[in-house]
Scaffold this active site. Structure first.
Site, PDB file in Angstrom:
ATOM      1  CB  CYS A 158      -1.019  -0.241   1.222  1.00 39.37           C
ATOM      2  SG  CYS A 158      -1.896   1.511   1.750  1.00 39.37           S
TER       3      CYS A 158
ATOM      4  CB  CYS B 114      -0.779   2.537   3.470  1.00 42.88           C
ATOM      5  SG  CYS B 114      -2.577   2.113   3.336  1.00 42.88           S
ATOM      6  CG  ASP B 115       3.338   1.996   4.849  1.00 43.48           C
ATOM      7  OD1 ASP B 115       2.204   2.125   5.380  1.00 43.48           O
ATOM      8  OD2 ASP B 115       3.106   0.446   4.627  1.00 43.48           O
TER       9      ASP B 115
END
Length: 442
Positions: free
Chosen positions: A233, A236-237
């Site tokens: 992701c 997300c990161d």
């Protein structure tokens, strides 16, 4: 019931999995303290230290004990262990609200297909119970900008679209419940639907709209470094690896989108694709080539990732790649033209497709293909989404191995709800006619 423990969640802005974690606790009625690390270096370093070096969000703590990221938290929720930690179970480990309830229609999944089915089913007075699954909101919650969903000329974020659809479904009478369907027993009617938490429901009809999960490569270093520089992701990161060189693996829309997104943070983004041609639509390929011209993205075709090197303490150090101009290099390791080489990157993002979440239908008699996608149009009711087991329907990425678009998932969700409604009405008519015949015989 015991006193509620202290729950802490480290999050970041534009983090779909962070939203999933918060929603999980909210739906359990559990209060939590949120620490958003975006733009706060000191708080970020605190999170990394408490999370044993992990540079990913969310990170969840219960009474100071590290639970982990979204996957770890969801796994504990699936087994019921999270409820025990939160004091939501009675003495002896039995759920406080462990009851068997009958529902007219149960929908597995809250992606676009499941939520569309919920809207249509609720409007037809079928009062659907919608089980959210281990990835509430589905794959669209990982998309920052949905530019091609009809009706939104300026685009809309995936999480916003999903939340709007959830609210719409609730307004029409659908009930959404956090949980994961573990097994469907089709040997009896009504169907018996067992959740991982131990709760059991019966249902006259079931719509499988449980989506698909991100695939991984199964290569050395992947599992050990997941969350320490390896991710599925980017939204997300990606921000945690600012100014690093980053590698995106894949050649479809998801890979192109993630690579484009990561240019906000990376020094250079590299795309490794095992073929010569990309599978992505022209829109995404054009966007990537614009970034290539700007020097933000470099493309490595006919190249595969075979190993990730690093440690939990230091993160990803470098990767090993193989390249062969004929394509599919790992199938040509004995070819003298295959080149193996090490490559320095600080983060790896996998965007190599998905596997349909249909394991819970094993043993029902529902037909699937070799990869687990449901076969539909096999039932007796005439509906296009009915499986070969009457009363079980499929919609979205559990069926669609080709288009895999939000709008086609919505279309199938609509079809499944209409097909299920027709099936339920036919069952009721048959039951009524049987009762009349019995009365006449008497």
């Amino acid at each position: 019931m015991s006193e509620q423990p202290r729950v802490e969640i480290y999050t970041k802005t534009q983090c779909p999995y962070c939203e999933k974690a918060k929603t999980l606790f909210e739906e359990k009625g559990v209060a939590y303290e949120e620490y958003n690390v975006t733009g706060d270096e000191e708080l970020f370093e605190e999170m990394v230290e408490r999370a044993d070096g992990r540079k990913t969000a969310p990170e969840v703590f219960v009474d100071g004990e590290l639970i982990g990221g979204w996957d770890d938290t969801a796994a504990l929720a699936e087994t019921g262990e999270l409820d025990e930690m939160l004091g939501l179970v009675a003495d002896g480990g039995e759920p406080v609200d462990d009851v068997v309830e009958h529902r007219r229609l149960l929908i597995a999944g809250t992606g676009i297909a499941g939520l569309t089915a919920a809207i249509y089913a609720a409007r037809s007075n079928n009062e659907p119970l919608v089980i959210e699954g281990d990835e509430p909101g589905g794959q669209l919650t990982l998309t920052t900008d949905v530019a091609n969903y009809p009706g939104f000329p300026d685009g809309i974020s995936g999480p916003d679209l999903v939340e709007n659809m959830k609210e719409q479904a609730r307004q029409f009478g659908a009930e959404l419940k956090n949980g994961i369907v573990e097994r469907v027993d089709a040997s009896t009617r009504p169907f018996r639907v067992e959740l991982a938490s131990g709760d059991v429901y019966t249902a006259d009809a079931v719509i499988a709209a449980s989506g698909a999960s991100a695939r991984t490569l199964g290569i050395p270093g992947e599992d050990d470094l997941m969350g320490y520089g390896v991710s599925t992701c980017a939204t997300c990161d990606g921000a945690f690896f600012r100014d690093e060189d980053m590698l995106v693996v894949g050649g479809g829309d998801a890979a192109m989108e993630e690579a484009t997104f990561l240019t906000k943070f990376a020094d250079t983004v590299y795309i490794a694709h095992r073929r010569e041609e990309f599978r992505a639509e022209d829109y995404w390929i054009d966007r990537v080539h614009e970034k290539v011209e700007d020097g933000e993205i470099e493309i490595m075709k006919n190249t595969e990732l075979v190993e990730i090197h690093g440690s939990k303490e230091a993160g990803v150090d470098h990767v090993t790649l193989v390249r062969n101009e004929k394509g599919h290099p790992t199938d040509r390791l004995d070819d003298p033209e295959t080149e193996e080489f090490d490559f320095d990157v600080g983060a790896v993002f996998l965007a190599i497709g998905h596997t349909p979440n249909t394991d819970y239908l094993e043993g029902t008699g529902v037909e699937t293909d070799a990869e687990g996608y449901l076969s539909t149009q096999g039932g007796t009711g005439g509906g296009q989404t009915e499986t070969d087991v009457p009363g079980i329907f499929g919609a979205g990425d559990v069926v669609d191995y080709h288009y895999q678009q939000a709008v086609t998932a919505a279309g199938m969700g609509c079809q499944a709800a209409i097909d299920a409604d027709g099936y339920l009405e036919s069952v009721e008519r048959a039951a009524a006619e049987g009762s009349e015949a019995t009365a006449a015989d008497d």
